[in-house]
Design an enzyme around this catalytic site. Structure first.
Site, PDB file in Angstrom:
ATOM      1  CD  GLU A 278      -2.566  -1.020  -0.202  1.00 58.00           C
ATOM      2  OE1 GLU A 278      -3.049  -0.166  -0.410  1.00 58.00           O
ATOM      3  OE2 GLU A 278      -3.293  -2.440  -0.244  1.00 58.00           O
ATOM      4  CG  ASP A 359       2.438  -6.954  -6.532  1.00 63.65           C
ATOM      5  OD1 ASP A 359       1.673  -6.696  -4.928  1.00 63.65           O
ATOM      6  OD2 ASP A 359       1.825  -7.491  -6.922  1.00 63.65           O
TER       7      ASP A 359
HETATM    8 ZN    ZN Z   1      -2.479  -2.344  -4.953  1.00 64.10          ZN
END
Ligand code: ZN
Length: 412
Positions: A278, A359
């Site tokens: 996030e 990621d």
């Molecule tokens: Zn995401």
């Protein structure tokens, strides 16, 4: 039928056929592989959960197809039956043609249209979600949610539409440009106010309590270069067992919200990886990029409403005797989705690019890709996600890459 009504019917049918075809393709893809666990999912998901996720996908898709047809029939009936011009004439005969009257007409019409779909909503929540163990809402809570949602829509949408409609009188031909600026600023303000004022009407947000989890998350966000002043936990479990985490606001109003269900379902290292992901969205500038791309769409939308609102044929073709900005907004809101649907693969591609970047950021901060992959695997199992969608289907409907795609990218 007028020529614009023909355009409307063709666009409505094109979208309906495309969406039904995508559902059909995806179902064929899923039911063609029921039985053994595919090799690619070995160790990723248990055979039992794989079978369940296939069934969940099929049940949702069949019901979703029914909803698509139902919605199309409702929209077609509203637009083609002539009920809108009659209702508008009656409404303005009663309340006049002022900005308030038009704004209310718009909101009431949208509410009536959405009320028609309430039985289907009920079925999805209390039959389908219930059957797969996801529903945690009660009938009372669900009804309260609907009522609150409508009141909030009225309280926010009413004044906003009133200003937008009044702009035409105040500013003349270029009102749409000012309307866009107003709406854009409103969106920015809402990004800050929504979690503070609206979310608490439906959910309880509590700061993450002190303890090893919080210390760990704070240490990680420091390391990631993100001064995090608020990690909040939302009681998503009140309504659903589905889990999630998200990021809202910007600048010093930014905050991270974790679902209580996420905290229940994941280990500490996995929650840390999700949070790092996030934060990755923030650090990679995804928020301003998404704001900018939605602003471009909004500007185009306002220009179009501005153009249509001064085109007599637009109103005539839909059976209206008078030209009014409120009606232009209403028809546009019905119409717009028929065309923007075709852009969804484009927006999903952008969103998926952002997911890969977040990621990669998480992998870097945590120092390993395994915790995030572990988190994603567990969330897929718990949510019974369809991990092997048809490529055309995921192109139109998946804002995130699939688990396997994300793992492959993280492994590098
Ligand atoms: Zn995401």
């Amino acid at each position: 039928m007028s020529s614009l009504e023909i355009v409307f019917v063709v666009a409505l049918l094109a979208k309906l056929v495309a969406e039904l075809a995508l559902e059909f393709l995806n179902r064929a893809y899923v039911s063609g592989r029921t039985g053994a666990l595919p090799e690619s999912l070995e160790g990723v998901m248990s055979a039992e959960n794989f079978a369940k996720s296939n069934e969940y996908t099929l049940v949702k898709s069949r019901f979703g197809s029914l909803e698509l047809v139902f919605d199309a029939v409702v929209v077609a009936a509203v637009v083609l039956s002539g009920v809108l011009p009659e209702a508008f004439a009656a409404w303005t005969g009663w309340l006049g043609e002022g900005a308030w009257s038009q704004a209310l007409f718009l909101i009431v019409t949208m509410m009536v249209i959405s009320l028609v779909g309430v039985p289907l909503d009920y079925h999805r929540q209390f039959r389908i979600e219930e059957r797969f163990g996801f529903n945690r809402s009660t009938l009372g809570l669900w009804i309260m949610d609907k009522i609150k949602g409508m009141l909030v829509g009225l309280a926010i949408g009413g004044p906003l539409l009133w200003v937008l409609i009044s702009l035409v009188d105040w500013l003349g031909a270029y009102w749409w440009l000012y309307g866009f600026v107003l709406m854009f600023c409103f969106q920015l303000v809402m990004m800050v106010l929504y979690p503070m004022l609206i979310v608490p009407l439906f959910n309880k947000l509590t700061p993450l309590e002190d303890g090893p989890l919080k210390s760990r998350l704070m240490a990680m966000s420091d390391k990631a270069g993100f001064k995090c002043n608020a990690i909040q936990v939302i009681d998503g479990s009140k309504r659903s067992a589905h889990s999630n985490a998200y990021f809202t606001g910007f600048g010093r109003f930014r905050r991270i919200v974790l679902y209580d269900t996420l905290i229940e379902q994941l280990g500490e290292d996995e929650i840390e990886a999700v949070l790092a992901h996030e934060i990755g969205h923030y650090k990679k500038g995804h928020v301003p990029k998404m704001i900018a791309s939605s602003a471009v769409m909004m500007l185009a939308g306002f220009w179009l409403v501005g153009y249509l609102a001064r085109s007599e044929w637009f109103f005539e073709d839909f059976g209206f005797e008078t030209m009014s900005i409120g009606v232009a907004f209403l028809l546009f809101s019905v119409f717009g989705g028929l065309f923007t649907f075709w852009l969804s693969p484009l927006f999903n591609r952008l969103s998926r690019k952002h997911e890969y970047e977040a990621d990669a950021f998480a992998r870097e901060v945590v120092g390993d890709w395994k915790p995030l992959s572990g988190a994603l695997r567990r969330l897929s199992e718990k949510n019974l996600s369809n991990l092997l969608p048809h490529p055309a289907y995921s192109g139109f409907h998946y804002s995130h890459p699939t688990l396997l795609e994300r793992e492959a990218a993280m492994r590098g």
